[in-house]
Design a protein around this motif. Structure first.
Motif, PDB file in Angstrom:
ATOM      1  N   ARG A 460      52.604   8.652  48.612  1.00 15.71           N
ATOM      2  CA  ARG A 460      52.781   7.769  47.460  1.00 15.71           C
ATOM      3  C   ARG A 460      54.213   7.229  47.459  1.00 15.71           C
ATOM      4  NH1 ARG A 460      49.906  11.919  43.151  1.00 15.71           N
ATOM      5  NH2 ARG A 460      47.943  12.136  44.298  1.00 15.71           N
ATOM      6  N   LYS A 461      54.637   6.719  46.301  1.00 15.76           N
ATOM      7  CA  LYS A 461      55.960   6.122  46.197  1.00 15.76           C
ATOM      8  C   LYS A 461      57.022   7.218  46.303  1.00 15.76           C
ATOM      9  CE  LYS A 461      55.989   2.676  43.553  1.00 15.76           C
ATOM     10  NZ  LYS A 461      55.919   1.800  42.347  1.00 15.76           N
ATOM     11  N   ASP A 462      57.949   7.033  47.254  1.00 20.28           N
ATOM     12  CA  ASP A 462      58.994   8.022  47.491  1.00 20.28           C
ATOM     13  C   ASP A 462      60.313   7.456  46.973  1.00 20.28           C
ATOM     14  OD1 ASP A 462      60.971   9.706  48.479  1.00 20.28           O
ATOM     15  OD2 ASP A 462      59.877  10.147  50.317  1.00 20.28           O
ATOM     16  N   ILE A 466      63.177   4.987  48.671  1.00 25.36           N
ATOM     17  CA  ILE A 466      63.453   3.679  48.071  1.00 25.36           C
ATOM     18  C   ILE A 466      64.955   3.474  47.915  1.00 25.36           C
ATOM     19  CG2 ILE A 466      63.246   2.347  45.929  1.00 25.36           C
ATOM     20  CD1 ILE A 466      60.402   3.542  45.674  1.00 25.36           C
ATOM     21  N   THR A 508      60.773  -4.959  44.858  1.00 22.15           N
ATOM     22  CA  THR A 508      61.729  -3.974  45.365  1.00 22.15           C
ATOM     23  C   THR A 508      62.761  -3.633  44.314  1.00 22.15           C
ATOM     24  OG1 THR A 508      61.446  -4.878  47.594  1.00 22.15           O
ATOM     25  CG2 THR A 508      63.353  -3.466  47.234  1.00 22.15           C
ATOM     26  N   ASP A 511      61.254  -1.288  41.900  1.00 20.17           N
ATOM     27  CA  ASP A 511      61.146   0.066  42.456  1.00 20.17           C
ATOM     28  C   ASP A 511      62.502   0.752  42.521  1.00 20.17           C
ATOM     29  OD1 ASP A 511      58.435  -0.155  42.776  1.00 20.17           O
ATOM     30  OD2 ASP A 511      58.522  -0.679  44.924  1.00 20.17           O
ATOM     31  N   GLU A 534      54.020  10.443  38.895  1.00 19.70           N
ATOM     32  CA  GLU A 534      54.998   9.461  38.425  1.00 19.70           C
ATOM     33  C   GLU A 534      54.773   9.080  36.963  1.00 19.70           C
ATOM     34  OE1 GLU A 534      55.769   4.750  39.189  1.00 19.70           O
ATOM     35  OE2 GLU A 534      55.172   5.981  40.906  1.00 19.70           O
TER      36      GLU A 534
END
Length: 588
Positions: A460-462, A466, A508, A511, A534
């Protein structure tokens, strides 16, 4: 093929049929006969023994018990496996028979008694052999031959014992003397030929070991030669079980194959067998084994002992000098590490590694320890790729190095990609198998669960990725990276870009701000590291894998960016807020 050494020692009364018996008196070898054949074979011996016993004085040894009875008692003990008891009874038989030798006997009677006495000595030799007292057994064989020079069995028994001890020339000579008395004895001819084969194998093994020693193990086919040498020595030690020189050669062969624990254990056996600490070759090989398994201080002690016996021993002096320097460099590295001077510690450990003897397998355990120490220094400096490299090399040298698996796993998790998380999990699982205490196992199990959570999150989103920071990043590093990323991806910087590029910049930027919002908040960061989803990070009661039905609101990225820039002491080239839209900030 039956061993040419002690085949006569393997018969046990437990294997005999009810109508069979075992005799030992013909020279000490338990030989199975049927009862009628035994009675026929022993008839003349019994007559001779009775004749000799009739000559005994009323006050002879052991209250009138004859040597024949002592011999029978000895045979009974031998067949039960009570070899010390057998020796005691055979000794009484010998003493009794010797006391019967006197001038009153005729020449014929003297000869007959000496023949019996020779068989008692031979029987006792067999019993001595069973408790590994080979020198005493050889002495008894010589006594048997002295009393009966034509006693064929005493010659062959002595030859076999000499073979067991590795005195091959003595064995060959004794077999030849036996064959003078029975030139066509096929078994003895075969035994003699086998000793000749053993002698040739020993020479071949010695040549291979010397070749390895002279080349330092670097010649082509060195490993193949080392394996062949060990195989030859194993064959040799089958008939020559007490040959200390062959065992010593085996120690060197084991060292050449990096089987250092086995080599060290064999040196201990040789010392217990009486080879002694004054054998410089034994002590030197033991020192090399000790160093290879990481016992450098003990290795240095042994090398000093070698030089004490032989001050001019060149090889021992070279190795001692090297190990002293190695020990000094490692100690200096340890001191620097404890003083938190990690750069110096790494330098000292690196020097120690450069000075380790080659090939590396000869110092595998020690090298692994120094590599781990250097990895620890790298970890303190957060050089995680270097940590992984050093731990990997340490594990290659010692695949049961639990600490190296755990250290490598920790750095893999800090790097944090999906592949790294998978590798970290495998490392912890390996460490769990090697763990020795319940406390250690419990700690590793926790780490495995944590690694599994991180692996799940890696898809998933790290937020760390980022922002371009590691999981052990400091607050200052997180702020510095955020500033750099936010400025780079701020939408106002992409006003002249294509729509696709603008969209990417917006996403971006969003994020980057979300990542900073989480990682700059200690509580949110902790929950995120624990695996809380999250959308649940604002919920202090959330648990890994849970879901907050209210969703994750978060802070408007532009507002967060403005707050951050104000905290940093100014907006730089940024303009003021022109409104509440996403393009509120403008670069000059």
């Amino acid at each position: 093929m039956e061993s040419p050494v002690d085949s006569y020692l393997t018969t046990s009364s437990s294997y005999l049929a009810d109508d069979e018996m075992t005799t030992v008196e013909d020279g000490g070898s338990p030989v199975v006969h049927n009862q009628s054949a035994t009675e026929s074979m022993d008839q003349s011996a019994t007559v001779n023994e009775e004749k000799m016993n009739n000559k005994m004085d009323e006050e002879s040894v052991d209250d009138g018990v004859g040597h024949a009875e002592h011999k029978d008692n000895g045979n009974a003990c031998y067949l039960k496996g009570d070899y010390r008891g057998a020796i005691a009874h055979y000794t009484l038989a010998i003493e009794t028979a010797r006391s019967d030798l006197n001038d009153e006997l005729t020449d014929e009677e003297t000869k007959e008694l000496k023949t019996l006495l020779a068989s008692y000595y031979s029987n006792r030799a067999a019993a001595f052999t069973m408790i590994l007292k080979h020198d005493e057994a050889i002495t008894d064989c010589d006594s048997a031959i002295e009393h009966n020079p034509d006693f064929f069995k005493a010659f062959t028994r002595k030859a076999k014992i000499l073979t067991t001890k590795g005195d091959l020339d003595g064995a060959l000579k004794t077999f030849s003397l036996a064959l003078v008395r029975d030139p066509n004895n096929a078994k003895t001819i075969k035994d003699k030929d086998e000793v000749l084969e053993v002698k040739q194998r020993f020479q071949n093994a010695t040549n291979l070991i010397k070749k390895h020693r002279d080349s330092g193990g670097t010649h082509p086919g060195a490993q193949r030669d080392a394996k062949q040498a060990l195989a030859l020595i194993e064959i040799i030690l089958s008939p020559c079980r007490a040959w200390k020189e062959a065992m010593l050669l085996k120690v060197e062969a084991l060292n050449n194959l990096a089987r250092f624990e086995e080599a060290y254990a064999l040196t201990t056996k040789l010392i217990r067998l009486g080879m002694g600490n004054q054998n410089t070759e034994l002590v030197l090989l033991r020192a090399e084994s000790l160093f290879a398994i990481g016992q450098i201080d003990d290795a240095i002690t042994h090398l000093r002992q070698v030089i004490g016996f032989d001050p001019d021993h060149a090889r021992a002096k070279v190795i001692l000098r090297t190990l002293r320097t190695l020990a000094k460099k490692k100690a200096e590295g340890d001191v620097a590490y404890k003083a938190r001077d990690f750069e110096k510690a790494m330098a000292e450990y690196s020097l120690a590694l450069e000075m380790c003897p080659c090939p590396p397998r000869e110092s595998a355990s020690y090298r692994a320890k120094v590599l781990f120490n250097r990895a620890s220094s790298h970890a303190a400096l957060r050089n995680h790729n270097e940590v992984i490299d050093d731990c990997t090399e340490a594990i290659q040298l010692d695949n049961e190095y639990t600490k190296a698996y755990k250290r490598r796993a920790a750095s893999l998790l800090i790097i944090g990609g999906k592949e790294e998380c998978e590798k970290a999990t495998r490392d912890y699982e390996k460490a769990l198998k090697l763990a020795k205490t319940d406390e250690e196992k419990e700690d590793i199990e926790k780490k495995i669960r944590s690694a599994q959570v991180q692996l799940k999150r890696a898809s998933r989103k790290d937020f760390y990725k980022i922002l371009g920071v590691t999981r052990d990043a400091t607050d200052a590093e997180i702020k510095k990276s955020y500033r750099k990323k936010a400025l780079k991806w701020h939408p106002d910087r992409h006003g002249n870009s294509t729509e696709e590029q603008k969209k990417k910049a917006e996403e971006t930027f969003r994020d980057v701000n979300l990542a900073y919002e989480v990682l700059s908040d200690p509580q949110k960061k902790q929950r995120y590291d624990e695996g809380v989803e999250e959308q649940d990070l604002d919920n202090p009661h959330a648990r890994p894998g849970g879901h907050d039905m209210g969703g994750h609101g978060g802070i408007d990225p532009n507002v967060l960016f403005q707050m951050f820039m104000q905290q940093q002491g100014g907006m730089g080239g940024m303009g003021g807020m022109g409104g509440s839209g996403r393009n509120s900030f403008h670069f000059g």
